[in-house]
Design a protein around this motif. Sequence first.
Motif, PDB file in Angstrom:
ATOM      1  N   GLN A 130       0.857  -1.328  -0.069  1.00  0.00           N
ATOM      2  CA  GLN A 130      -0.006   0.002   0.288  1.00  0.00           C
ATOM      3  C   GLN A 130       0.826   1.367   0.031  1.00  0.00           C
ATOM      4  OE1 GLN A 130      -2.729  -0.350   3.163  1.00  0.00           O
ATOM      5  NE2 GLN A 130      -3.537  -2.085   2.433  1.00  0.00           N
ATOM      6  N   THR A 131       0.224   2.521  -0.203  1.00  0.00           N
ATOM      7  CA  THR A 131       0.991   3.756  -0.165  1.00  0.00           C
ATOM      8  C   THR A 131       0.546   4.701   0.755  1.00  0.00           C
ATOM      9  OG1 THR A 131      -0.774   4.379  -2.056  1.00  0.00           O
ATOM     10  CG2 THR A 131       1.452   3.430  -2.611  1.00  0.00           C
ATOM     11  N   LYS A 136       3.139   3.439   5.014  1.00  0.00           N
ATOM     12  CA  LYS A 136       4.475   3.808   4.892  1.00  0.00           C
ATOM     13  C   LYS A 136       5.385   3.578   6.296  1.00  0.00           C
ATOM     14  CE  LYS A 136       4.820   5.118   0.583  1.00  0.00           C
ATOM     15  NZ  LYS A 136       5.728   4.543  -0.558  1.00  0.00           N
ATOM     16  N   GLN A 139       6.260   0.385   6.607  1.00  0.00           N
ATOM     17  CA  GLN A 139       7.233  -0.364   5.548  1.00  0.00           C
ATOM     18  C   GLN A 139       8.626   0.033   5.845  1.00  0.00           C
ATOM     19  OE1 GLN A 139       5.908   1.291   1.836  1.00  0.00           O
ATOM     20  NE2 GLN A 139       3.957   0.252   1.861  1.00  0.00           N
ATOM     21  N   ASN A 164       6.001  -2.130  -4.321  1.00  0.00           N
ATOM     22  CA  ASN A 164       7.070  -1.232  -3.442  1.00  0.00           C
ATOM     23  C   ASN A 164       8.214  -1.962  -3.568  1.00  0.00           C
ATOM     24  OD1 ASN A 164       5.141   0.853  -3.267  1.00  0.00           O
ATOM     25  ND2 ASN A 164       3.982  -0.608  -1.609  1.00  0.00           N
ATOM     26  N   GLU A 167      11.603  -0.185  -3.416  1.00  0.00           N
ATOM     27  CA  GLU A 167      12.258   0.730  -2.050  1.00  0.00           C
ATOM     28  C   GLU A 167      12.717  -0.326  -1.052  1.00  0.00           C
ATOM     29  OE1 GLU A 167       8.599   2.776  -0.752  1.00  0.00           O
ATOM     30  OE2 GLU A 167       8.137   3.708  -2.600  1.00  0.00           O
TER      31      GLU A 167
END
Length: 238
Positions: A130-131, A136, A139, A164, A167
């Motif tokens: 997810q964003t 975040k 993460q 993702n 990253e």
Amino acid sequence: MAGVSGCLKYSMFFFNFLFWVCGTLILALAIWVRVSKDGKEIITSGDAGTNPFVAVNILIAVGAIIMVLGFLGCCGAVKESRCMLLLFFIGLLLILLLQVAAGILGATFKSESSRLLNETLSENAKFLTQTTDEAKEFQKAMISFQEEFQCCGLVKGAEDWGNNFQEAKDSCKCTDATRTQCTTYQGNSVNSQTCLTSIKDLVEKNIIIVIGLAFGLAVIEILGLVFSMVLYCQIGSK
């Protein structure tokens, strides 16, 4: 009539004085954190999704209980008060029984707790793709964990990161010289071990430490129970 052993009496006083000092320090520190501006800034600087005052309130309760028991033990020994020694004995016995009950429950529900851990971590794996702001933050924590414990993903490995992955690929990078712990994902050599396995291993190791500390504390409590009861009986036979 038998007298009261001076060695036992003052040993009991010294032990409980240290007990009382520890309780006072814990209580004072917890209250300072709870009411002061600087303390509030410290405990509210972490995860906003949890109540930061729960741990502080628990410390206040623990400090108060230790302080009261230490006071009863000290005064009961010095004043040779059977009432105070009996209250000290009862309080310490209740704490010991609660520890035993917690240990039995922990052993009984070990498999259940393992299942809940698996379900929770599997559910949290969705945050890796997810964003959102919450995702975040999760993460960032996962990347740090992956770097420290040389694992990748939670359940399915690098695949958990989805779009993702770019990253997180540096934290997933496999540095095993023998390559036995490596697998390939999107052309990158990554750790084959998932962080779910690392977390479960970490929990099991910490449980062993907690059990050891609890056992040591139980031995001290049993000695306190024995000494207080011996002193109680000696005072009664004066």
